[in-house]
Design a protein around this motif. Structure first.
Motif, PDB file in Angstrom:
ATOM      1  N   THR A  20       0.803  -1.228   0.000  1.00 20.35           N
ATOM      2  CA  THR A  20       0.000   0.000   0.000  1.00 20.35           C
ATOM      3  C   THR A  20       0.841   1.286   0.000  1.00 20.35           C
ATOM      4  OG1 THR A  20      -0.104   0.013   2.428  1.00 20.35           O
ATOM      5  CG2 THR A  20      -1.873  -1.138   1.257  1.00 20.35           C
ATOM      6  N   LYS A  21       2.144   1.173   0.144  1.00 24.32           N
ATOM      7  CA  LYS A  21       2.952   2.384   0.317  1.00 24.32           C
ATOM      8  C   LYS A  21       2.914   3.304  -0.901  1.00 24.32           C
ATOM      9  CE  LYS A  21       6.063   0.854   3.949  1.00 24.32           C
ATOM     10  NZ  LYS A  21       7.448   0.566   4.374  1.00 24.32           N
ATOM     11  N   MET A  22       2.886   2.734  -2.088  1.00 22.93           N
ATOM     12  CA  MET A  22       2.837   3.578  -3.274  1.00 22.93           C
ATOM     13  C   MET A  22       1.510   4.327  -3.339  1.00 22.93           C
ATOM     14  SD  MET A  22       3.633   2.663  -7.295  1.00 22.93           S
ATOM     15  CE  MET A  22       4.948   1.533  -6.866  1.00 22.93           C
ATOM     16  N   GLU A  23       0.425   3.632  -3.012  1.00 21.57           N
ATOM     17  CA  GLU A  23      -0.884   4.281  -2.985  1.00 21.57           C
ATOM     18  C   GLU A  23      -0.914   5.412  -1.959  1.00 21.57           C
ATOM     19  OE1 GLU A  23      -1.887   0.124  -4.507  1.00 21.57           O
ATOM     20  OE2 GLU A  23      -0.445   1.045  -3.170  1.00 21.57           O
ATOM     21  N   GLU A  24      -0.289   5.189  -0.817  1.00 20.34           N
ATOM     22  CA  GLU A  24      -0.267   6.220   0.219  1.00 20.34           C
ATOM     23  C   GLU A  24       0.483   7.459  -0.256  1.00 20.34           C
ATOM     24  OE1 GLU A  24       1.136   4.531   3.898  1.00 20.34           O
ATOM     25  OE2 GLU A  24      -0.146   2.768   3.646  1.00 20.34           O
ATOM     26  N   VAL A  25       1.573   7.252  -0.983  1.00 23.64           N
ATOM     27  CA  VAL A  25       2.318   8.386  -1.542  1.00 23.64           C
ATOM     28  C   VAL A  25       1.459   9.126  -2.560  1.00 23.64           C
ATOM     29  CG1 VAL A  25       4.299   9.053  -2.966  1.00 23.64           C
ATOM     30  CG2 VAL A  25       4.593   7.370  -1.136  1.00 23.64           C
ATOM     31  N   ILE A  26       0.814   8.376  -3.444  1.00 26.57           N
ATOM     32  CA  ILE A  26      -0.011   8.982  -4.490  1.00 26.57           C
ATOM     33  C   ILE A  26      -1.151   9.804  -3.880  1.00 26.57           C
ATOM     34  CG2 ILE A  26      -1.683   8.450  -6.321  1.00 26.57           C
ATOM     35  CD1 ILE A  26       1.257   8.293  -7.191  1.00 26.57           C
ATOM     36  N   ARG A  27      -1.798   9.270  -2.862  1.00 29.47           N
ATOM     37  CA  ARG A  27      -2.898  10.004  -2.219  1.00 29.47           C
ATOM     38  C   ARG A  27      -2.381  11.249  -1.513  1.00 29.47           C
ATOM     39  NH1 ARG A  27      -4.539   4.392  -0.371  1.00 29.47           N
ATOM     40  NH2 ARG A  27      -5.981   3.691  -1.993  1.00 29.47           N
ATOM     41  N   ALA A  28      -1.188  11.167  -0.941  1.00 30.51           N
ATOM     42  CA  ALA A  28      -0.608  12.338  -0.284  1.00 30.51           C
ATOM     43  C   ALA A  28      -0.302  13.448  -1.287  1.00 30.51           C
ATOM     44  CB  ALA A  28       0.669  11.947   0.461  1.00 30.51           C
ATOM     45  N   LEU A  29      -0.127  13.081  -2.558  1.00 28.10           N
ATOM     46  CA  LEU A  29       0.112  14.071  -3.608  1.00 28.10           C
ATOM     47  C   LEU A  29      -1.186  14.669  -4.131  1.00 28.10           C
ATOM     48  CD1 LEU A  29       2.855  12.213  -5.709  1.00 28.10           C
ATOM     49  CD2 LEU A  29       3.195  13.894  -3.893  1.00 28.10           C
ATOM     50  N   GLY A  30      -2.318  14.120  -3.681  1.00 35.67           N
ATOM     51  CA  GLY A  30      -3.616  14.657  -4.082  1.00 35.67           C
ATOM     52  C   GLY A  30      -4.321  13.876  -5.157  1.00 35.67           C
ATOM     53  N   ALA A  31      -3.679  12.840  -5.705  1.00 41.70           N
ATOM     54  CA  ALA A  31      -4.289  12.040  -6.759  1.00 41.70           C
ATOM     55  C   ALA A  31      -5.103  10.894  -6.154  1.00 41.70           C
ATOM     56  CB  ALA A  31      -3.215  11.493  -7.689  1.00 41.70           C
ATOM     57  N   GLU A  32      -5.874  10.230  -6.994  1.00 42.76           N
ATOM     58  CA  GLU A  32      -6.654   9.070  -6.578  1.00 42.76           C
ATOM     59  C   GLU A  32      -5.940   7.791  -7.013  1.00 42.76           C
ATOM     60  OE1 GLU A  32     -10.857   6.774  -7.642  1.00 42.76           O
ATOM     61  OE2 GLU A  32     -10.630   8.896  -8.155  1.00 42.76           O
ATOM     62  N   ALA A  33      -5.687   6.903  -6.074  1.00 43.77           N
ATOM     63  CA  ALA A  33      -5.073   5.612  -6.385  1.00 43.77           C
ATOM     64  C   ALA A  33      -6.179   4.576  -6.500  1.00 43.77           C
ATOM     65  CB  ALA A  33      -4.082   5.212  -5.299  1.00 43.77           C
ATOM     66  N   ILE A  34      -6.370   4.031  -7.685  1.00 40.92           N
ATOM     67  CA  ILE A  34      -7.444   3.063  -7.889  1.00 40.92           C
ATOM     68  C   ILE A  34      -7.111   1.739  -7.216  1.00 40.92           C
ATOM     69  CG2 ILE A  34      -8.012   4.147 -10.105  1.00 40.92           C
ATOM     70  CD1 ILE A  34      -6.854   1.502 -11.397  1.00 40.92           C
ATOM     71  N   GLU A  35      -8.122   0.958  -6.955  1.00 37.64           N
ATOM     72  CA  GLU A  35      -7.938  -0.393  -6.430  1.00 37.64           C
ATOM     73  C   GLU A  35      -7.937  -1.368  -7.593  1.00 37.64           C
ATOM     74  OE1 GLU A  35      -7.303  -1.267  -3.364  1.00 37.64           O
ATOM     75  OE2 GLU A  35      -7.497   0.760  -2.523  1.00 37.64           O
ATOM     76  N   TRP A  36      -6.891  -2.188  -7.676  1.00 37.35           N
ATOM     77  CA  TRP A  36      -6.853  -3.214  -8.732  1.00 37.35           C
ATOM     78  C   TRP A  36      -5.925  -4.345  -8.316  1.00 37.35           C
ATOM     79  CZ3 TRP A  36      -3.135  -2.849 -13.334  1.00 37.35           C
ATOM     80  CH2 TRP A  36      -1.943  -2.224 -12.973  1.00 37.35           C
ATOM     81  N   PRO A  37      -6.302  -5.591  -8.563  1.00 37.72           N
ATOM     82  CA  PRO A  37      -5.514  -6.739  -8.107  1.00 37.72           C
ATOM     83  C   PRO A  37      -4.252  -7.002  -8.919  1.00 37.72           C
ATOM     84  CG  PRO A  37      -7.442  -7.486  -9.314  1.00 37.72           C
ATOM     85  CD  PRO A  37      -7.581  -5.997  -9.167  1.00 37.72           C
ATOM     86  N   GLN A  38      -4.103  -6.371 -10.066  1.00 38.59           N
ATOM     87  CA  GLN A  38      -2.955  -6.646 -10.939  1.00 38.59           C
ATOM     88  C   GLN A  38      -1.691  -5.907 -10.525  1.00 38.59           C
ATOM     89  OE1 GLN A  38      -6.021  -6.041 -12.059  1.00 38.59           O
ATOM     90  NE2 GLN A  38      -6.549  -7.968 -13.041  1.00 38.59           N
ATOM     91  N   LYS A  39      -1.722  -5.151  -9.444  1.00 39.18           N
ATOM     92  CA  LYS A  39      -0.580  -4.307  -9.090  1.00 39.18           C
ATOM     93  C   LYS A  39       0.678  -5.096  -8.728  1.00 39.18           C
ATOM     94  CE  LYS A  39      -2.097  -3.554  -4.278  1.00 39.18           C
ATOM     95  NZ  LYS A  39      -2.472  -2.493  -3.310  1.00 39.18           N
ATOM     96  N   THR A  40       0.541  -6.367  -8.384  1.00 39.84           N
ATOM     97  CA  THR A  40       1.710  -7.186  -8.068  1.00 39.84           C
ATOM     98  C   THR A  40       1.936  -8.309  -9.082  1.00 39.84           C
ATOM     99  OG1 THR A  40       0.422  -8.657  -6.624  1.00 39.84           O
ATOM    100  CG2 THR A  40       1.461  -6.732  -5.598  1.00 39.84           C
TER     101      THR A  40
END
Length: 281
Positions: A168-188
């Motif tokens: 989740t760390k990348m999503e947390e960074v993206i949200r802190a920048l103001g963008a929306e991090a989508i949920e998707w199972p293919q991220k790994t």
């Protein structure tokens, strides 16, 4: 300002120089001095560890020893492949005395196993999320698919600084920048980069499936933290037109940097129409 060792590796000095450009562009604003290790050598990913383990371990350990010789206690490796090889080498040599002896004999010096190697994502998470960084130009309205791939997470005992099954760390960074991090199972899921030369059709199938999934979920672009993944997803997506950018490039935009300052003009699929549409630039 905190000083870290900086290991760009081969890709960031050649085919992925936009990654290097963006990392250097954001470092000072985040209160970090990145000091490139003098006389560094290739980490050996991937041919070395496929052909001879001792060679792979020695190549990585030489770089770590160089960093320690310069008084550096922490090394940042933005390339996920380099990061993976360093962490696997350190884990192996800390646990296996015989292999450590072989590497020390090959290098003619003791292995500096106390040096820490971190990925850029760890640095960004600490400086942006934990320190509650406020972006100068929030990336509001941008929908991002965060892609981790394999090498940041596997093998988990050696490399993972996040949940290897659901990071989740990348999503947390993206949200802190103001963008929306989508949920998707293919991220790994694996993009097939290691098969990119020998089994092109397989790499195209894997990469195309990942990009298609991101598109179905409504992502404007995919963000990566690995040169191998970035180029594979960009080149082998089957004409879907999905921009694939580095996380450091989005951080740079949020810091107020211009598109060329972070190398967005060097990508094969131009992200600018998407970024303009969302009002980010």
């Amino acid at each position: 300002m905190t000083t870290y060792g900086y290991y760009p590796g081969c890709a960031l000095h050649s085919s992925s120089r936009e990654y290097d450009l963006s990392v250097r562009a954001i470092s000072q604003a985040l209160g970090v001095e990145l000091r490139e290790i003098d006389d560094w050598n290739c980490c050996g990913a991937s041919p070395a560890h496929w052909s001879r383990e001792e060679l792979s371990l020695a190549l990585c350990q030489r770089n770590i020893n160089l960093a320690r010789g310069e008084g550096l206690e922490v090394v940042v490796a933005p390339c996920a492949a380099c990061y993976n090889r360093f962490r696997v080498a350190l884990s192996t040599l800390r646990q296996n005395e015989e292999k450590r002896r072989q590497v020390e004999e090959a290098l003619g010096q003791e292995a500096a196993l106390e040096v820490r190697v971190i990925h850029l994502l760890e640095l960004l998470h600490e400086r942006i999320v934990k320190d509650e960084f406020i972006p100068e130009r929030p990336l509001e309205g941008l929908k991002v698919a965060c892609y981790y791939g394999c090498l940041l997470l596997r093998p988990p005992k050696a490399v993972a600084e996040d949940d290897p099954e659901n990071p989740t760390k990348m999503e947390e960074v993206i949200r802190a920048l103001g963008a929306e991090a989508i949920e998707w199972p293919q991220k790994t899921c694996c993009c097939g980069a290691s098969a990119g030369v020998t089994e092109v059709s397989r790499a195209e199938r894997l990469s195309g499936g990942i990009v298609s999934a991101a598109k179905r979920r409504g992502a404007d672009l995919i963000v990566a933290a690995c040169p191998l993944c970035q180029v594979n997803l960009e080149v082998r997506q089957g004409g879907l037109g999905m921009p694939v950018v580095y996380i450091s490039q989005l951080v740079g935009l949020a810091l107020g940097k211009g598109p060329k300052e972070v190398g967005l003009d060097l990508l094969l699929i131009d992200p600018m129409p998407t970024l303009r549409k969302r009002g980010v630039v």
